[in-house]
Design an enzyme around this catalytic site. Structure first.
Site, PDB file in Angstrom:
ATOM      1  N   HIS A  55     -15.986 -15.888  39.775  1.00  0.00           N
ATOM      2  CA  HIS A  55     -16.451 -14.850  40.722  1.00  0.00           C
ATOM      3  C   HIS A  55     -16.040 -13.469  40.238  1.00  0.00           C
ATOM      4  O   HIS A  55     -16.727 -12.497  40.470  1.00  0.00           O
ATOM      5  CB  HIS A  55     -15.805 -15.045  42.109  1.00  0.00           C
ATOM      6  CG  HIS A  55     -15.913 -16.434  42.637  1.00  0.00           C
ATOM      7  ND1 HIS A  55     -17.099 -16.967  43.057  1.00  0.00           N
ATOM      8  CD2 HIS A  55     -14.982 -17.398  42.796  1.00  0.00           C
ATOM      9  CE1 HIS A  55     -16.890 -18.209  43.471  1.00  0.00           C
ATOM     10  NE2 HIS A  55     -15.624 -18.497  43.326  1.00  0.00           N
ATOM     11  N   HIS A  85      -7.832  -8.144  41.200  1.00  0.00           N
ATOM     12  CA  HIS A  85      -9.141  -8.467  40.623  1.00  0.00           C
ATOM     13  C   HIS A  85     -10.071  -7.283  40.859  1.00  0.00           C
ATOM     14  O   HIS A  85      -9.710  -6.332  41.552  1.00  0.00           O
ATOM     15  CB  HIS A  85      -9.717  -9.739  41.272  1.00  0.00           C
ATOM     16  CG  HIS A  85      -9.954  -9.585  42.735  1.00  0.00           C
ATOM     17  ND1 HIS A  85      -8.969  -9.800  43.692  1.00  0.00           N
ATOM     18  CD2 HIS A  85     -11.045  -9.167  43.418  1.00  0.00           C
ATOM     19  CE1 HIS A  85      -9.461  -9.540  44.888  1.00  0.00           C
ATOM     20  NE2 HIS A  85     -10.703  -9.140  44.743  1.00  0.00           N
ATOM     21  N   HIS A  87     -14.338  -5.766  41.393  1.00  0.00           N
ATOM     22  CA  HIS A  87     -15.745  -5.988  41.750  1.00  0.00           C
ATOM     23  C   HIS A  87     -16.533  -4.901  41.024  1.00  0.00           C
ATOM     24  O   HIS A  87     -16.045  -3.759  40.906  1.00  0.00           O
ATOM     25  CB  HIS A  87     -15.955  -5.846  43.265  1.00  0.00           C
ATOM     26  CG  HIS A  87     -15.150  -6.820  44.061  1.00  0.00           C
ATOM     27  ND1 HIS A  87     -15.651  -8.024  44.515  1.00  0.00           N
ATOM     28  CD2 HIS A  87     -13.846  -6.784  44.469  1.00  0.00           C
ATOM     29  CE1 HIS A  87     -14.708  -8.671  45.183  1.00  0.00           C
ATOM     30  NE2 HIS A  87     -13.588  -7.952  45.158  1.00  0.00           N
ATOM     31  N   GLU A  97     -17.215  -2.180  46.632  1.00  0.00           N
ATOM     32  CA  GLU A  97     -17.497  -2.874  47.903  1.00  0.00           C
ATOM     33  C   GLU A  97     -17.422  -1.861  49.043  1.00  0.00           C
ATOM     34  O   GLU A  97     -18.371  -1.700  49.818  1.00  0.00           O
ATOM     35  CB  GLU A  97     -16.485  -3.994  48.100  1.00  0.00           C
ATOM     36  CG  GLU A  97     -16.570  -5.038  46.986  1.00  0.00           C
ATOM     37  CD  GLU A  97     -16.178  -6.426  47.430  1.00  0.00           C
ATOM     38  OE1 GLU A  97     -15.010  -6.623  47.830  1.00  0.00           O
ATOM     39  OE2 GLU A  97     -17.036  -7.321  47.418  1.00  0.00           O
ATOM     40  N   HIS A 110      -8.933  -4.531  43.632  1.00  0.00           N
ATOM     41  CA  HIS A 110      -8.232  -5.063  44.815  1.00  0.00           C
ATOM     42  C   HIS A 110      -6.887  -5.645  44.414  1.00  0.00           C
ATOM     43  O   HIS A 110      -6.839  -6.582  43.611  1.00  0.00           O
ATOM     44  CB  HIS A 110      -9.074  -6.160  45.479  1.00  0.00           C
ATOM     45  CG  HIS A 110     -10.280  -5.629  46.176  1.00  0.00           C
ATOM     46  ND1 HIS A 110     -11.348  -6.426  46.557  1.00  0.00           N
ATOM     47  CD2 HIS A 110     -10.610  -4.377  46.560  1.00  0.00           C
ATOM     48  CE1 HIS A 110     -12.264  -5.688  47.138  1.00  0.00           C
ATOM     49  NE2 HIS A 110     -11.829  -4.443  47.163  1.00  0.00           N
ATOM     50  N   THR A 190     -13.575 -10.343  51.314  1.00  0.00           N
ATOM     51  CA  THR A 190     -14.984  -9.962  51.101  1.00  0.00           C
ATOM     52  C   THR A 190     -15.766 -11.067  50.398  1.00  0.00           C
ATOM     53  O   THR A 190     -16.936 -10.904  50.079  1.00  0.00           O
ATOM     54  CB  THR A 190     -15.088  -8.684  50.248  1.00  0.00           C
ATOM     55  OG1 THR A 190     -14.547  -8.974  48.936  1.00  0.00           O
ATOM     56  CG2 THR A 190     -14.340  -7.528  50.879  1.00  0.00           C
ATOM     57  N   THR A 191     -15.078 -12.201  50.145  1.00  0.00           N
ATOM     58  CA  THR A 191     -15.809 -13.364  49.611  1.00  0.00           C
ATOM     59  C   THR A 191     -15.426 -14.571  50.475  1.00  0.00           C
ATOM     60  O   THR A 191     -14.376 -14.540  51.142  1.00  0.00           O
ATOM     61  CB  THR A 191     -15.392 -13.682  48.152  1.00  0.00           C
ATOM     62  OG1 THR A 191     -14.002 -14.024  48.153  1.00  0.00           O
ATOM     63  CG2 THR A 191     -15.625 -12.498  47.229  1.00  0.00           C
TER      64      THR A 191
END
Ligand code: WWL
Ligand code: ZN
Length: 252
Positions: A55, A85, A87, A97, A110, A190-191
């Protein structure tokens, strides 16, 4: 990677009252003078490995004690650093995000922490309303390289597929902007599983990264080496979710 628009089928909380990310509207944020500064005590050597988990790309930390913690700000306890991690998008300035007054950034970092004072394990904290605290750095793409991000982007070729490799002594404090002024609000992962267990702390000042550095994130793959499909890992961001009456507070 299923699309955010179908997550509610398996995770009804996706339509809950404290979902993340959100669009932050600065002049609608409430300045709360009782909000002190966030304080980061990141021990130099607790980073362990970097992993492409299918992901995102995640750097895990040893969270067996309080060596690397965040405290202060909206937090009642110190929260232990567990992992960080990113995004990102596929081009230009989309990929973050959280958005600020409707503007998105190229990427978002994040730093995930958990309340080890109140909860015995990360898993237990991950489902509690005050279990997690995620510190956010927005990555703004311009020309120049970020002088420390290369330590991460130079390691990405080793985790092109869904694998893990060790990293030594990486202190993520070097990926934060000079000012620690922030917005904070109550939200969720958020996932999936989208648990509503996150106190979000979004730093206002973005850090500057280069197109070349962002490009290295985009050469990662969602797929494993054994799979014949090669699907580039990009656009692993969830769009902003309804505020549902929540208040965003500002530290200044
Ligand atoms: N993007 S985000 O920071 O909101 C986020 C999504 C997932 C995680 S987790 O891997 O820590 C995790 C946490 C709890 C359960 C499963 C995974 S953190
Ligand atoms: Zn995230």
């Amino acid at each position: 990677m299923s699309s955010p628009s179908v997550w509610h089928k398996n995770y009804p909380v996706a339509q809950g009252n404290r979902q993340s990310p959100i669009d932050i509207v600065p002049h609608q944020a409430l300045h709360d003078p009782s909000l002190g500064p966030v304080v980061l005590n990141y021990d130099q050597c607790t980073s362990m490995n970097i992993t492409n988990n299918g992901h995102s790309v995640v750097v895990q930390f040893d969270d067996s004690d309080d060596r690397s913690v965040i405290q202060g700000g909206p937090l009642d306890n110190p929260y232990r650093l567990k992992q960080f991690h990113f995004h990102w998008g596929e081009k230009g300035c989309h990929g973050s995000e959280h958005t600020v007054a409707g503007n998105s950034y190229a990427s978002e970092l994040h730093l995930v922490h958990w309340n080890a004072v109140k909860y015995k394990t990360f898993g237990e904290a991950a489902t509690a309303p005050d279990g997690l605290a995620v510190l956010v750095s927005l990555l703004h793409k311009t020309g120049d390289d970020h002088r420390w991000l290369h330590v991460i982007t130079d390691a990405l070729y080793m985790v092109k597929f869904k694998v893990s490799t060790t990293v030594n002594c990486f202190n993520p404090k070097c990926l934060l902007p000079s000012s620690l002024h922030y917005w904070t609000y109550l939200g969720s992962l958020t996932t999936p599983p989208l648990h509503e267990s996150v106190i979000w702390i979004v730093l206002r000042e973005p850090i500057i990264v280069s197109e070349k550095q962002l490009g290295k994130f985009r050469m990662l793959l969602f797929t494993g080496e054994e799979e014949d499909q090669r699907i580039r890992m990009e656009n692993n961001f969830r769009p902003p979710q309804p505020l549902k009456g929540r208040k965003v507070r500002s530290s200044i």
